[in-house]
Design a protein around this motif. Structure first.
Motif, PDB file in Angstrom:
ATOM      1  N   GLN A   1      95.243 -24.505   0.894  1.00  0.00           N
ATOM      2  CA  GLN A   1      95.468 -25.030  -0.443  1.00  0.00           C
ATOM      3  C   GLN A   1      95.524 -26.554  -0.471  1.00  0.00           C
ATOM      4  O   GLN A   1      95.821 -27.202   0.525  1.00  0.00           O
ATOM      5  CB  GLN A   1      96.755 -24.428  -1.014  1.00  0.00           C
ATOM      6  CG  GLN A   1      96.621 -22.921  -1.222  1.00  0.00           C
ATOM      7  CD  GLN A   1      97.950 -22.216  -1.399  1.00  0.00           C
ATOM      8  OE1 GLN A   1      98.998 -22.754  -1.099  1.00  0.00           O
ATOM      9  NE2 GLN A   1      97.885 -20.988  -1.885  1.00  0.00           N
ATOM     10  N   SER A   2      95.231 -27.080  -1.638  1.00  0.00           N
ATOM     11  CA  SER A   2      95.167 -28.525  -1.836  1.00  0.00           C
ATOM     12  C   SER A   2      96.519 -29.066  -2.267  1.00  0.00           C
ATOM     13  O   SER A   2      97.531 -28.357  -2.254  1.00  0.00           O
ATOM     14  CB  SER A   2      94.116 -28.843  -2.908  1.00  0.00           C
ATOM     15  OG  SER A   2      94.608 -28.509  -4.198  1.00  0.00           O
ATOM     16  N   GLY A   3      96.527 -30.319  -2.697  1.00  0.00           N
ATOM     17  CA  GLY A   3      97.743 -30.956  -3.170  1.00  0.00           C
ATOM     18  C   GLY A   3      98.036 -30.703  -4.631  1.00  0.00           C
ATOM     19  O   GLY A   3      98.849 -31.410  -5.227  1.00  0.00           O
ATOM     20  N   LEU A   4      97.388 -29.706  -5.237  1.00  0.00           N
ATOM     21  CA  LEU A   4      97.708 -29.249  -6.590  1.00  0.00           C
ATOM     22  C   LEU A   4      98.530 -27.970  -6.474  1.00  0.00           C
ATOM     23  O   LEU A   4      98.115 -27.022  -5.790  1.00  0.00           O
ATOM     24  CB  LEU A   4      96.438 -28.977  -7.404  1.00  0.00           C
ATOM     25  CG  LEU A   4      95.726 -30.173  -8.037  1.00  0.00           C
ATOM     26  CD1 LEU A   4      95.141 -31.091  -6.972  1.00  0.00           C
ATOM     27  CD2 LEU A   4      94.635 -29.703  -8.987  1.00  0.00           C
ATOM     28  N   ILE A   5      99.671 -27.941  -7.122  1.00  0.00           N
ATOM     29  CA  ILE A   5     100.597 -26.820  -7.000  1.00  0.00           C
ATOM     30  C   ILE A   5     100.856 -26.249  -8.384  1.00  0.00           C
ATOM     31  O   ILE A   5     101.445 -26.909  -9.244  1.00  0.00           O
ATOM     32  CB  ILE A   5     101.926 -27.275  -6.360  1.00  0.00           C
ATOM     33  CG1 ILE A   5     101.656 -27.932  -5.003  1.00  0.00           C
ATOM     34  CG2 ILE A   5     102.886 -26.104  -6.229  1.00  0.00           C
ATOM     35  CD1 ILE A   5     102.840 -28.707  -4.453  1.00  0.00           C
ATOM     36  N   ALA A   6     100.404 -25.015  -8.613  1.00  0.00           N
ATOM     37  CA  ALA A   6     100.583 -24.361  -9.912  1.00  0.00           C
ATOM     38  C   ALA A   6     101.809 -23.453  -9.849  1.00  0.00           C
ATOM     39  O   ALA A   6     101.972 -22.673  -8.916  1.00  0.00           O
ATOM     40  CB  ALA A   6      99.346 -23.549 -10.269  1.00  0.00           C
ATOM     41  N   PHE A   7     102.658 -23.550 -10.877  1.00  0.00           N
ATOM     42  CA  PHE A   7     103.874 -22.733 -10.884  1.00  0.00           C
ATOM     43  C   PHE A   7     104.343 -22.548 -12.323  1.00  0.00           C
ATOM     44  O   PHE A   7     103.865 -23.196 -13.251  1.00  0.00           O
ATOM     45  CB  PHE A   7     104.977 -23.404 -10.065  1.00  0.00           C
ATOM     46  CG  PHE A   7     105.604 -24.615 -10.730  1.00  0.00           C
ATOM     47  CD1 PHE A   7     106.843 -24.533 -11.354  1.00  0.00           C
ATOM     48  CD2 PHE A   7     104.949 -25.840 -10.737  1.00  0.00           C
ATOM     49  CE1 PHE A   7     107.418 -25.634 -11.974  1.00  0.00           C
ATOM     50  CE2 PHE A   7     105.515 -26.949 -11.347  1.00  0.00           C
ATOM     51  CZ  PHE A   7     106.757 -26.852 -11.964  1.00  0.00           C
TER      52      PHE A   7
END
Length: 393
Positions: free
Chosen positions: A320-326
């Motif tokens: 995973q990249s440095g984008l974090i979906a939550f």
């Protein structure tokens, strides 16, 4: 990167000196003071010497930016064009492909950026079909499934490499191998990749790749770059032309033989001076080191979120990249973004329109999004975690 190096980056970034905690680098990152200085210097030059007269120096700065972009992407400078936004760059390249016919097929990843899909409606109106590449078990676009979809009617493969709605990293190089094997044009939307992770257009085997300057590159808004593979250039016949992109010759108006056939004569030298400085800073820092730091920081944040009751993570992909979906239970993502903003903590929020195919497939109405940069330090993580706990309670 060491804590000292991170602090040095923060010391030259005005936003980091104002008490701001910025986790919205995927929306727009924080420019350095030297980038701001480069913009202001060109504006002052134009005010002092005359806007047109200062253009000669602006052209020098623009070519430095082009060379820096080529260095970052492992591409010749002549294959780089600039635009006012990533969407504009992608749209101009797409429309330059020419006319679409009934039965033409466009294959896209499920995570395609909504703006690209909107532009493709021009092809759909002409009778073309947009079809989705199936995902593998990790949720990424599957190269094997793509290969089984290929026939003579496929006119374009388009991939959003790192989607806006989470940390997925699509297999862009493997998709490129399929596209090249079948000699099908291959576009990559790398808006969230360029400046965050290594991007080698030779390895990707793409024909077109675009990215905005305001995101991980830390350039100013109103800038974007577009790579066009030199051997593919003649396939692009832009409808928008002027005396710069199609200069007068003895034979008439001829399109340029480099990527600048996508550009126009009117541009902001000041903004591109800022983008050029940001690109040079990225090259000096080293994109591999940036990617290593981003990966470490984002994993620490994911670990903290996993331990927090009420938090649900929505990232796909094996890596995973440095984008974090939550999402935080009981909170609308956009309201959560607003409330954190009141605490001087910036995050992003994405609705269905940004990545409609994927959001609908997963039954998501919205997601909150944290996106990290080498500018983020441990104090930022502590403050973000504390604010989320407070809002949860």
């Amino acid at each position: 990167m060491s804590p000292r190096e991170i602090q040095q980056l923060r010391d030259t970034t005005p936003g980091c000196q104002s008490g701001l905690v910025h986790f919205n680098h995927a929306g727009a990152s924080l420019p350095s003071q030297p980038t701001l200085d480069a913009i202001i210097a060109q504006l002052q030059r134009e005010a002092r010497d005359g806007p047109m007269e200062a253009g000669e120096h602006g052209e020098v700065l623009l070519e430095k930016a082009r060379s820096a972009a080529g260095q970052l992407l492992n591409a010749p400078a002549s294959s780089i064009a600039f635009a006012s936004s990533g969407s504009t760059a992608w749209s101009m390249a797409f429309q330059a492909l020419g006319r679409w016919q009934p039965g033409d097929r466009i294959l896209v990843g499920r995570h395609e950026w909504g703006g690209n899909l909107a532009c493709m409606e021009l092809a759909v109106q002409a009778g073309a079909r947009i079809e989705v590449i199936p995902c593998d078990d990790s949720g990424a676009a599957c190269p094997v499934a793509l290969a089984s979809m290929i026939d003579a009617h496929v006119k374009l493969i388009d991939l959003t490499w790192l989607p806006a709605n989470g940390g997925l990293i699509n297999p862009a190089q493997a998709i490129g191998e399929v596209a090249r094997r079948h000699a099908i044009p291959y576009f990559i939307d790398a808006g969230q990749a360029v400046g965050q992770m290594p991007v080698d257009v030779q390895a990707l085997q793409c024909d077109v790749l675009k990215s905005a300057g305001r995101k991980h590159l830390r350039g100013p808004r109103g800038t974007a770059l577009l790579y066009v593979r030199p051997a593919f250039l003649e396939r692009l016949k832009p409808a928008q032309r002027d005396v710069f992109s199609a200069p007068w010759t003895a034979q008439g108006f001829d399109l340029r033989n480099d990527a600048r056939r996508i550009e126009t004569s009117e541009t902001s030298f000041a903004l591109l001076a800022g983008l050029g400085n940001a690109l040079q800073e990225m090259n000096r820092l080293g994109i591999e080191r940036v990617w290593e730091q981003v990966s470490q920081t984002s994993e620490r944040i994911r670990e903290a979120l996993r331990e927090m009751p009420g938090i649900s993570l929505h990232d796909l992909g094996a890596r995973q990249s440095g984008l974090i979906a939550f999402n935080l239970a009981g909170w609308d993502a956009f309201e959560l973004k607003r409330r954190l903003g009141l605490k001087r903590i910036n995050i992003g929020a994405n609705g269905v329109a940004y990545t409609p195919l994927d959001m609908q497939a997963r039954g998501l109405q919205s997601v909150a999004r944290i996106s990290v940069s080498p500018l983020n330090n441990e104090d930022d993580i502590v403050l973000l975690s504390a604010a989320l706990r407070e809002l949860r309670d």
